[in-house]
Design a protein around this motif. Sequence first.
Motif: not given
Length: 767
Positions: A722-730
């Motif tokens: 789990e990480y603070d990254i924009p949705r849809g992105c990895l």
Amino acid sequence: MSHSKTSERIQPYAQPAGGLDSLKSTTVTLIKEKVPGSRYKTLFHQNQPDGFDCPGCAWPDREHTSTFEFCENGVKAVAAEATSRRIGADFFARHTVAELLEQSDYELEQHGRLTEPLAYDAASDRYLPISWDDAYARVARHLKALPHPDQASFYVSGRTSNETAFLFQLFVRMYGTNNFPDCSNLCHESSSRALPQTVGVGKATVVLDDFEHADTIMVFGQNPATNHPRMLNELRAAAKRGATIVSINPLKEKGLDRFASPQHPLDLLNGGARISSLFIRPTLGGDFALIKGVAKRVLELDDAAVAASGERVLDAAFLAEHCAGFDAFAADLRAESWPDLAAAAGVPYQDIDALARTYAQGKAVIATWGMGLTQHRDSVAAIQMLSNLMMMRGNIGRLGAGLCPVRGHSNVQGDRTMGIEDKPAQAFLDRLRDVYGFEPPRGHGLDAVDTIKAMLDGRVKVFFGLGGNFAMATPDTPRTFEALRNCDLTVQISTKLNRSHLIHGRDALILPTLGRTEIDRQKTGPQGVTVEDSMCMVHLSYGINPPASTQLRSETDIVAGIADATLGGGKVDWLGHVGDYASIRDEIAKVFDAFHDFNARVARPGGFHLTPASRERRWLTPSGKAQFIVNALEKDTPIARARALHGDQLMVLMTARSHDQYNTTIYALDDRYRGVYGQRRVLLINPEDMARLGFADGERVDIFTVWHDGIERRADCFRLVEYDIPRGCLGAYFPETNPLIPLDSVADVSNTPTSKSVPVLLRRAAA
């Protein structure tokens, strides 16, 4: 050297970048590498007039003072060279290539320094000792046997000095080809192709002193704390004096939030300095739309100012005197749809407006960027749009303002200046012809991606690697492996063992070289080499450590030896130049006017600046002006097509370095600032995406690329985090995820692999 699973953990990092943990890491690195105590002093000669240029990043040096000019990751690079571990013939007597292939890239790095030239023996599947003369003769024999010189390709790493790069390109062109893939093809090539069309030169228009005068700094797609940590000192100083710093990045990187400078003890006590005051977080691949949106909003603000008889937002005088194409550009901006721009950028209109107002309020603005901006399909268009934006307010060619592409490797920019270029300018080739009396090849050569394709289909039979780790740095890893194994000969000039030595041609050589930190003693005494940093400063570098082995030769020596064995010394006294590198600098001065009086100018502390014409508001474009370029917002992209097929199951992957990594070199298995410890096969994901896709934190998944050619591309068993990254992105680390990047997924114009925008699907991994 196996790694225990018990050390694997995810533990979010609450401290600022730098700080006491950076100092602790420095000590641990020196101990782990078993660096002899007598070599600790090496660090205090790093980036100093009497010492060596850091073999890591290309961030420039401050005016030389008594303060130390090294960072945590610089220490890792130096310790890797100064390690007491050695690899000689006895090591390869114990290990076949097949056995070594089972080891991880981290394990290969830990074996230490290569000490003697080696040749592959197919019968035993081992590397065996070979003399230097025999190694040179073997390379020459293969090159002379090729039906055409274009059947060889010559890769160059950014570690290579100006002197070596100049001799190398001269040798290869006299041999008869422009096949010069280099590490720039994989990282900042988009900058090198975009900027000449807008401002005439593909280099930074700023120097380090400009950071002292900027009131606004926009940082696009960079993670300075890991990739060029000394930059944080400049950002800290700017923030302390009230400059506005904006981070534009899908990830909220630790170093752009807070930084505790080890050089300022109070930072270690008070939690460090706040760096960025605004974070804008576009979706992966959304940079072009975001920057175009900012430009559109700046134009609207100017329209409003004109209507109200207020102060112009645009620099009308600069536009009138220095620019061409603005009217067409403005018309295109006015016609662009706000909903389309915001959707493609992945940020709301309010964020675009906030960034535009911040930019418009700045009187002296610097725009810096890294590979977060250069490794997408529309990267060239995005960088041209950023150049357009900066021209709108005259932020090029004045104090405290300008364009600043931040290169990675220490001399990747200098290599290009010296002629390591698959698309050389005709004027440069004319000068080589006039100075050396031969007709250079005139056609375009092969870059990195095209070299892989040519090896795959048999058009290139000899691959020569001047540094680097080509097998792991490149995309589509299984196909790259197949390509290298399809060669008759692969040659690797290296300091340490890496996978490119193990993924080899039918014949293969490992030629061990001196490191930047080591004394290069030739006939006239210890030799210095020169490098060019990201801001066009050229300076000398002298190693101070004794060589790791008496059998090591410098890169310059090796190149000269192979050139002499292949071409002889009729037109160029290759071997004579090895005795005194100052003679090579004299040759450079004959070819490049900007290097006049090279030896005298570089002898001054700090060296000299290769001032780009664009810094002086001289525009080397066809129009003779700073050129606005119109680029449309493309909607029919590979990601859009993949999403049309797979809906919201489709994710977009970016590859990145960990904190304990430099390019493909893995120093350790931690990524402190992102809270990842003891492991590398992790996949950063937004918790909402994780829940939507039916996964749980810590679960293992396999990653599959969505592409049009029917080739399965996969990377297995990645732990979801789990990480603070924009949705849809990895987010994930390279080179582990390089197998997912299709060979023909490249940036328009620059042909750079799209390592920051890979369309993928996730599947639950088998137990």
